[in-house]
Design an enzyme around this catalytic site. Structure first.
Site, PDB file in Angstrom:
ATOM      1  N   LYS A  56      -5.550   2.624   8.574  1.00 27.61           N
ATOM      2  CA  LYS A  56      -4.850   2.324   9.725  1.00 27.61           C
ATOM      3  C   LYS A  56      -4.613   1.263  10.095  1.00 27.61           C
ATOM      4  O   LYS A  56      -5.374   0.242   9.675  1.00 27.61           O
ATOM      5  CB  LYS A  56      -5.652   2.873  10.945  1.00 27.61           C
ATOM      6  N   TYR A 111     -10.007  -1.814   3.943  1.00 26.55           N
ATOM      7  CA  TYR A 111     -10.387  -1.886   2.612  1.00 26.55           C
ATOM      8  C   TYR A 111     -10.001  -3.077   1.873  1.00 26.55           C
ATOM      9  O   TYR A 111     -10.910  -3.350   0.782  1.00 26.55           O
ATOM     10  CB  TYR A 111      -9.224  -0.690   2.099  1.00 26.55           C
ATOM     11  N   LYS A 141     -12.640  -5.076  -0.546  1.00 25.94           N
ATOM     12  CA  LYS A 141     -12.268  -5.206  -1.911  1.00 25.94           C
ATOM     13  C   LYS A 141     -12.046  -6.746  -2.223  1.00 25.94           C
ATOM     14  O   LYS A 141     -12.558  -7.134  -3.598  1.00 25.94           O
ATOM     15  CB  LYS A 141     -11.132  -4.422  -2.511  1.00 25.94           C
TER      16      LYS A 141
HETATM   17  P1  NAD Z   1     -12.255   9.138  -5.539  1.00 29.17           P
HETATM   18  O1  NAD Z   1     -12.125   9.513  -4.185  1.00 29.17           O
HETATM   19  O2  NAD Z   1     -11.546  10.111  -6.438  1.00 29.17           O
HETATM   20  O3  NAD Z   1     -13.847   9.069  -5.998  1.00 29.17           O
HETATM   21  C1  NAD Z   1     -14.647   8.283  -5.258  1.00 29.17           C
HETATM   22  C2  NAD Z   1     -16.050   8.861  -5.444  1.00 29.17           C
HETATM   23  O4  NAD Z   1     -16.978   8.189  -4.911  1.00 29.17           O
HETATM   24  C3  NAD Z   1     -16.092  10.265  -5.048  1.00 29.17           C
HETATM   25  O5  NAD Z   1     -16.947  11.000  -5.934  1.00 29.17           O
HETATM   26  C4  NAD Z   1     -17.002  10.169  -3.719  1.00 29.17           C
HETATM   27  O6  NAD Z   1     -17.808  11.313  -3.555  1.00 29.17           O
HETATM   28  C5  NAD Z   1     -17.894   8.774  -4.025  1.00 29.17           C
HETATM   29  N1  NAD Z   1     -18.346   8.122  -2.951  1.00 29.17           N
HETATM   30  C6  NAD Z   1     -17.622   7.741  -1.834  1.00 29.17           C
HETATM   31  N2  NAD Z   1     -18.481   7.304  -0.790  1.00 29.17           N
HETATM   32  C7  NAD Z   1     -19.891   7.468  -1.472  1.00 29.17           C
HETATM   33  C8  NAD Z   1     -21.143   7.082  -1.011  1.00 29.17           C
HETATM   34  N3  NAD Z   1     -21.536   6.610   0.381  1.00 29.17           N
HETATM   35  N4  NAD Z   1     -22.376   7.437  -1.835  1.00 29.17           N
HETATM   36  C9  NAD Z   1     -22.047   7.776  -3.040  1.00 29.17           C
HETATM   37  N5  NAD Z   1     -20.848   8.121  -3.440  1.00 29.17           N
HETATM   38  C10 NAD Z   1     -19.827   8.035  -2.671  1.00 29.17           C
HETATM   39  O7  NAD Z   1     -11.508   7.527  -5.814  1.00 29.17           O
HETATM   40  P2  NAD Z   1     -11.033   7.053  -7.262  1.00 29.17           P
HETATM   41  O8  NAD Z   1      -9.456   6.718  -6.970  1.00 29.17           O
HETATM   42  O9  NAD Z   1     -11.730   7.271  -8.372  1.00 29.17           O
HETATM   43  O10 NAD Z   1     -11.600   5.603  -6.766  1.00 29.17           O
HETATM   44  C11 NAD Z   1     -12.976   4.975  -7.496  1.00 29.17           C
HETATM   45  C12 NAD Z   1     -12.949   3.613  -7.003  1.00 29.17           C
HETATM   46  O11 NAD Z   1     -11.761   2.687  -7.590  1.00 29.17           O
HETATM   47  C13 NAD Z   1     -12.998   3.124  -5.487  1.00 29.17           C
HETATM   48  O12 NAD Z   1     -13.797   2.109  -5.586  1.00 29.17           O
HETATM   49  C14 NAD Z   1     -11.767   2.820  -5.237  1.00 29.17           C
HETATM   50  O13 NAD Z   1     -11.626   1.888  -4.026  1.00 29.17           O
HETATM   51  C15 NAD Z   1     -11.147   2.097  -6.401  1.00 29.17           C
HETATM   52  N6  NAD Z   1      -9.822   1.870  -6.407  1.00 29.17           N
HETATM   53  C16 NAD Z   1      -8.941   3.056  -6.873  1.00 29.17           C
HETATM   54  C17 NAD Z   1      -7.682   3.015  -6.929  1.00 29.17           C
HETATM   55  C18 NAD Z   1      -6.852   4.145  -7.263  1.00 29.17           C
HETATM   56  O14 NAD Z   1      -5.529   3.851  -7.551  1.00 29.17           O
HETATM   57  N7  NAD Z   1      -7.190   5.413  -7.454  1.00 29.17           N
HETATM   58  C19 NAD Z   1      -7.052   1.751  -6.947  1.00 29.17           C
HETATM   59  C20 NAD Z   1      -7.743   0.662  -6.880  1.00 29.17           C
HETATM   60  C21 NAD Z   1      -9.228   0.733  -6.504  1.00 29.17           C
END
Ligand code: NAD
Length: 475
Positions: free
Chosen positions: A323, A381, A385
């Site tokens: 947001k 976020y 990060k």
């Molecule tokens: P996702 O939402 O598919 O998976 C995230 C996992 O983290 C989930 O299994 C969730 O249950 C777990 N999680 C969340 N909060 C938690 C907590 N409090 N305790 C324990 N586990 C918890 O997300 P993703 O796309 O696989 O992202 C993984 C990482 O990569 C994240 O840190 C995200 O910010 C980062 N990231 C992702 C992208 C993208 O394009 N997908 C880009 C940049 C960074």
């Protein structure tokens, strides 16, 4: 997740349509597969004056089983390669538009490697120009460009610093020009750290780095000997803790680390327990259903890891609550900062203090290009990060004494359930605004983490490596 445009333009009909309409045609990236050779084909080798890396590189390339052919700028290469028992020859460029036979020195190259470590001022750039001018056309699709230089800050003169710094612009431009799934990266090797570059060179030559381009990685000297390891199972005998391991990028990290020999302990929130159990069971790993943000979690993790401790910690769990700042609730602000950043600090403090993270360990944080560039609607976020990057940079010097490295990966657009939630138009823009014209896969992030976790990556610390296909955001 599925990129239907990429699939369509790589079908026979779609390819014809895309070509007649002049539409971009993203390459199907070659990724690592255990049933295919990781390294194959020819590497063209070029060099500037007084190349300081060539000697070490000859041994490293010989061990991959590839054949290095010498451009006229790298006259020293042939005797060095022969000394290491490598097949070699002279590089001959493919004529404009011609396609040489694969497997001959006149054929297509799998990689182009240039040793710029001895360049002392801008008057010595001619060989750099000549090599890539001659060789880029010979580079096969999904090929690799690797340039070696010196960290500018250690250069003896301002002229040398300037010339070495200039290599960044050059390497990044090649990544943008080459396209066809080709990556281009620069490795800065500190004087005396030449022999420590092997894990990094292998990563950048391998299909494991399919979505990593435009990066600069620094290799520092270390004061300790590397542990004994096997290149095929480098993480054998090591324990790895991965947070957010139930699905998406975290599940892929767990799979890749396990395939590299690690025993994996996966953590995820209690509501994801069933999925986590399934993911871990398939890897013979251990599932811990903990909320990383709960105050009792760090101590519970230390207890669960017992006296055997852990060698690798991957802080992957993360959430978004997007947001604009004026509309963001305090709860959305706090939960994102707490889960994505503060929880990592509390867990590391506890595991480091208790000695649970063993000597020679690895900490790897998952940041984001949002933390580098900032993003509308993501102030919480992006703050979290960017904080992950701050942790890596601030903690690295303090962990040197225990031979622990700490690094971060900063993914760009990766096809997961997190990005599937993004509205279609923004999602499509995120996918295409990079040199690969496509989103990455979770395995691209996982493979980058496996390289940072490697026992031979001891000279890489305090760094942030983007896994973004050379995204334009924050570049
Ligand atoms: P996702 O939402 O598919 O998976 C995230 C996992 O983290 C989930 O299994 C969730 O249950 C777990 N999680 C969340 N909060 C938690 C907590 N409090 N305790 C324990 N586990 C918890 O997300 P993703 O796309 O696989 O992202 C993984 C990482 O990569 C994240 O840190 C995200 O910010 C980062 N990231 C992702 C992208 C993208 O394009 N997908 C880009 C940049 C960074």
């Amino acid at each position: 997740m599925n990129d239907s445009y990429l699939n369509f333009v790589n079908s026979p009909f779609g390819a014809r349509l895309a070509s007649s309409l002049g539409l971009p045609k993203p390459e199907v990236l070659r990724r690592y597969r255990a049933d295919r050779p990781e390294f194959e084909g020819l590497i063209a080798v070029g060099a500037g004056p007084q190349p300081r890396m060539l000697e070490a590189l000859a041994g490293m390339i010989a061990r991959t089983g590839m054949t290095g052919v010498a451009h006229e700028s790298a006259g020293l290469w042939i005797p060095l390669a022969q000394r290491h028992g490598m097949l070699t020859g002279r590089f001959e460029p493919v004529a404009s538009g011609a396609r040489g036979a694969s497997g001959s020195a006149q054929g297509r190259m799998s990689a182009l490697l240039f040793d710029a470590s001895g360049i002392e001022d801008t008057t010595q750039f001619d060989t750099l120009y000549a090599f890539f001018h001659d060789a880029l056309r010979s580079l096969d699709k999904c090929g690799r460009i690797v340039v070696f230089g010196r960290p500018p800050e250690v250069c003896a003169t301002t002229r040398q610093w300037t010339a070495q710094r200039a290599l960044e612009g050059f390497t990044r431009s090649l990544g943008k020009e080459a396209r066809r799934g080709i990556t281009s990266n620069l490795i800065h090797v500190a004087p005396g750290a030449e022999a420590l570059a092997e894990a990094t060179l292998r990563f950048f030559l391998s299909p494991r780095s399919a979505y990593v381009s435009g990066q600069v990685v620094r290799i520092e000297t270390v004061t300790h000997a590397l542990p004994v390891f096997d290149w095929k199972q480098p993480l054998a005998g090591r324990r790895a803790l991965v947070t957010g391991a139930a699905r998406g990028i975290g599940a892929s990290i767990a799979e890749v680390l396990s395939a590299e020999g690690a025993q994996v302990i996966g953590v995820d929130i209690p509501s994801a327990k069933e999925v986590l159990d399934r993911t871990m069971r398939a890897l013979n790993g251990t599932a811990l259903a903990f909320d990383i943000a709960a105050p009792e979690t760090p101590a519970q993790l230390a207890a669960a890891l017992d006296e055997n401790g852990v060698d690798i910690i991957v802080h992957n769990a993360g959430i978004t609550k997007d947001k604009t700042i004026a509309k963001m609730t305090a709860a959305a602000w706090h939960s994102v900062i707490d889960i994505n950043l503060a929880a990592q600090e509390r867990i590391d403090d506890t595991l480091l203090e208790a000695g649970t993270l063993r000597h020679g360990g690895r900490i790897i944080g998952v940041s984001s290009i949002s933390g580098i560039a900032g993003n509308r609607g993501q102030s919480n976020y992006a703050t979290s990060k960017a904080g992950v990057i701050g942790r890596v940079q601030s903690m690295a010097p303090h962990l040197l004494e225990r031979h622990i490295t700490i690094n971060a990966v900063a993914p760009g657009f990766i096809e997961t359930q997190m990005t599937a939630k993004i509205p279609l138009a923004i999602r499509e823009a995120g996918r295409r605004m990079n040199s690969m014209s496509q989103g990455g896969q979770p395995v691209d992030v996982a493979q980058t983490i496996a390289w940072l976790a490697h026992p031979a990556s001891a000279g890489v610390t305090g760094q942030v490596v983007r896994v973004c296909g050379q995204s334009l955001l924050g570049a």
